[in-house]
Scaffold this motif. Structure first.
Motif, PDB file in Angstrom:
ATOM      1  N   GLY A   1       0.810  -1.194   0.000  1.00  0.00           N
ATOM      2  CA  GLY A   1       0.000   0.000   0.000  1.00  0.00           C
ATOM      3  C   GLY A   1       0.854   1.260   0.000  1.00  0.00           C
ATOM      4  O   GLY A   1       2.080   1.209  -0.109  1.00  0.00           O
ATOM      5  N   ILE A   2       0.168   2.355   0.113  1.00  0.00           N
ATOM      6  CA  ILE A   2       0.841   3.647   0.094  1.00  0.00           C
ATOM      7  C   ILE A   2       0.856   4.208   1.512  1.00  0.00           C
ATOM      8  O   ILE A   2      -0.182   4.476   2.091  1.00  0.00           O
ATOM      9  N   ILE A   7       4.999   8.158   0.218  1.00  0.00           N
ATOM     10  CA  ILE A   7       4.639   9.418  -0.440  1.00  0.00           C
ATOM     11  C   ILE A   7       5.763  10.444  -0.299  1.00  0.00           C
ATOM     12  O   ILE A   7       6.119  11.124  -1.260  1.00  0.00           O
ATOM     13  N   CYS A   8       6.341  10.546   0.890  1.00  0.00           N
ATOM     14  CA  CYS A   8       7.443  11.501   1.103  1.00  0.00           C
ATOM     15  C   CYS A   8       8.625  11.187   0.201  1.00  0.00           C
ATOM     16  O   CYS A   8       9.213  12.091  -0.406  1.00  0.00           O
ATOM     17  N   LEU A   9       8.999   9.905   0.099  1.00  0.00           N
ATOM     18  CA  LEU A   9      10.124   9.537  -0.751  1.00  0.00           C
ATOM     19  C   LEU A   9       9.841   9.818  -2.219  1.00  0.00           C
ATOM     20  O   LEU A   9      10.715  10.269  -2.960  1.00  0.00           O
ATOM     21  N   VAL A  10       8.613   9.559  -2.663  1.00  0.00           N
ATOM     22  CA  VAL A  10       8.252   9.831  -4.057  1.00  0.00           C
ATOM     23  C   VAL A  10       8.311  11.334  -4.335  1.00  0.00           C
ATOM     24  O   VAL A  10       8.855  11.762  -5.358  1.00  0.00           O
ATOM     25  N   VAL A  11       7.769  12.135  -3.435  1.00  0.00           N
ATOM     26  CA  VAL A  11       7.775  13.593  -3.634  1.00  0.00           C
ATOM     27  C   VAL A  11       9.202  14.133  -3.628  1.00  0.00           C
ATOM     28  O   VAL A  11       9.577  14.933  -4.493  1.00  0.00           O
ATOM     29  N   SER A  31      20.536  10.254  -8.894  1.00  0.00           N
ATOM     30  CA  SER A  31      20.351  10.128  -7.447  1.00  0.00           C
ATOM     31  C   SER A  31      18.867  10.140  -7.072  1.00  0.00           C
ATOM     32  O   SER A  31      18.467   9.491  -6.100  1.00  0.00           O
ATOM     33  N   SER A  32      18.051  10.840  -7.844  1.00  0.00           N
ATOM     34  CA  SER A  32      16.611  10.809  -7.578  1.00  0.00           C
ATOM     35  C   SER A  32      16.041   9.415  -7.826  1.00  0.00           C
ATOM     36  O   SER A  32      15.098   8.991  -7.157  1.00  0.00           O
ATOM     37  N   MET A  33      16.634   8.705  -8.783  1.00  0.00           N
ATOM     38  CA  MET A  33      16.192   7.331  -9.041  1.00  0.00           C
ATOM     39  C   MET A  33      16.549   6.411  -7.872  1.00  0.00           C
ATOM     40  O   MET A  33      15.825   5.458  -7.587  1.00  0.00           O
ATOM     41  N   LEU A  34      17.650   6.698  -7.218  1.00  0.00           N
ATOM     42  CA  LEU A  34      18.055   5.880  -6.067  1.00  0.00           C
ATOM     43  C   LEU A  34      17.156   6.120  -4.861  1.00  0.00           C
ATOM     44  O   LEU A  34      16.939   5.220  -4.054  1.00  0.00           O
ATOM     45  N   CYS A  64       1.580   1.730  -8.686  1.00  0.00           N
ATOM     46  CA  CYS A  64       2.419   2.295  -9.757  1.00  0.00           C
ATOM     47  C   CYS A  64       1.713   3.464 -10.432  1.00  0.00           C
ATOM     48  O   CYS A  64       2.316   4.520 -10.667  1.00  0.00           O
ATOM     49  N   PHE A  65       0.454   3.285 -10.742  1.00  0.00           N
ATOM     50  CA  PHE A  65      -0.311   4.331 -11.421  1.00  0.00           C
ATOM     51  C   PHE A  65      -0.421   5.586 -10.556  1.00  0.00           C
ATOM     52  O   PHE A  65      -0.184   6.704 -11.032  1.00  0.00           O
ATOM     53  N   LEU A  66      -0.751   5.407  -9.288  1.00  0.00           N
ATOM     54  CA  LEU A  66      -0.871   6.563  -8.387  1.00  0.00           C
ATOM     55  C   LEU A  66       0.474   7.257  -8.178  1.00  0.00           C
ATOM     56  O   LEU A  66       0.541   8.484  -8.095  1.00  0.00           O
ATOM     57  N   THR A  67       1.544   6.476  -8.132  1.00  0.00           N
ATOM     58  CA  THR A  67       2.874   7.054  -7.960  1.00  0.00           C
ATOM     59  C   THR A  67       3.277   7.867  -9.187  1.00  0.00           C
ATOM     60  O   THR A  67       3.857   8.953  -9.057  1.00  0.00           O
ATOM     61  N   ILE A  68       2.969   7.368 -10.353  1.00  0.00           N
ATOM     62  CA  ILE A  68       3.263   8.113 -11.583  1.00  0.00           C
ATOM     63  C   ILE A  68       2.473   9.417 -11.609  1.00  0.00           C
ATOM     64  O   ILE A  68       3.006  10.473 -11.975  1.00  0.00           O
ATOM     65  N   LEU A  69       1.219   9.370 -11.197  1.00  0.00           N
ATOM     66  CA  LEU A  69       0.420  10.599 -11.130  1.00  0.00           C
ATOM     67  C   LEU A  69       1.003  11.597 -10.130  1.00  0.00           C
ATOM     68  O   LEU A  69       1.040  12.802 -10.401  1.00  0.00           O
ATOM     69  N   MET A  70       1.493  11.089  -8.982  1.00  0.00           N
ATOM     70  CA  MET A  70       2.132  11.976  -7.999  1.00  0.00           C
ATOM     71  C   MET A  70       3.377  12.622  -8.595  1.00  0.00           C
ATOM     72  O   MET A  70       3.606  13.827  -8.416  1.00  0.00           O
ATOM     73  N   CYS A  71       4.182  11.845  -9.304  1.00  0.00           N
ATOM     74  CA  CYS A  71       5.410  12.384  -9.911  1.00  0.00           C
ATOM     75  C   CYS A  71       5.085  13.441 -10.963  1.00  0.00           C
ATOM     76  O   CYS A  71       5.760  14.475 -11.041  1.00  0.00           O
TER      77      CYS A  71
END
Length: 109
Positions: A1-2, A7-11, A31-34, A64-71
């Protein structure tokens, strides 16, 4: 789950990637990919496929979909901030950094 940590790491990773693209720094982009936790939902979807667990597969795909939308949302927000904090009267395709141009055709959409 999320979770909140996810969320903090993705942002943070999305902000770092945007800054790396803006400043023409491939080191910052990598480094952002890491920092990004995007591999976890991908592995969850793969594991759900291999074990034929529909719930795990759908959770991985949804995450994955929600994370891509956040990015995308964070990237657009950072882009708007950069646009209004710099001299944008001189903006044209020639002013894009090599990092942005090397990652795709800006007119592709």
């Amino acid at each position: 789950g999320i979770s909140f940590d996810f969320i903090c790491l993705v942002v943070i990773a999305a902000i770092l990637a945007a800054i790396g693209l803006h400043e023409n720094s491939s080191v910052v982009v990598v480094s952002s990919m890491l920092i990004s936790p995007m591999m976890n939902p991908v592995l969850g979807a793969v594991l759900g496929t291999v074990t034929r667990s529909k719930a795990l597969l759908l959770t991985g795909i949804r995450t994955c979909f929600l994370t891509i939308l956040m990015c995308i949302a964070v990237g657009c927000s950072v882009g708007i901030i950069f646009y209004y904090t710099e001299d944008h009267d001189q903006f044209n395709m020639a002013t894009l950094s090599k990092e942005i141009v090397s990652r795709g055709d800006p007119k592709g959409l």
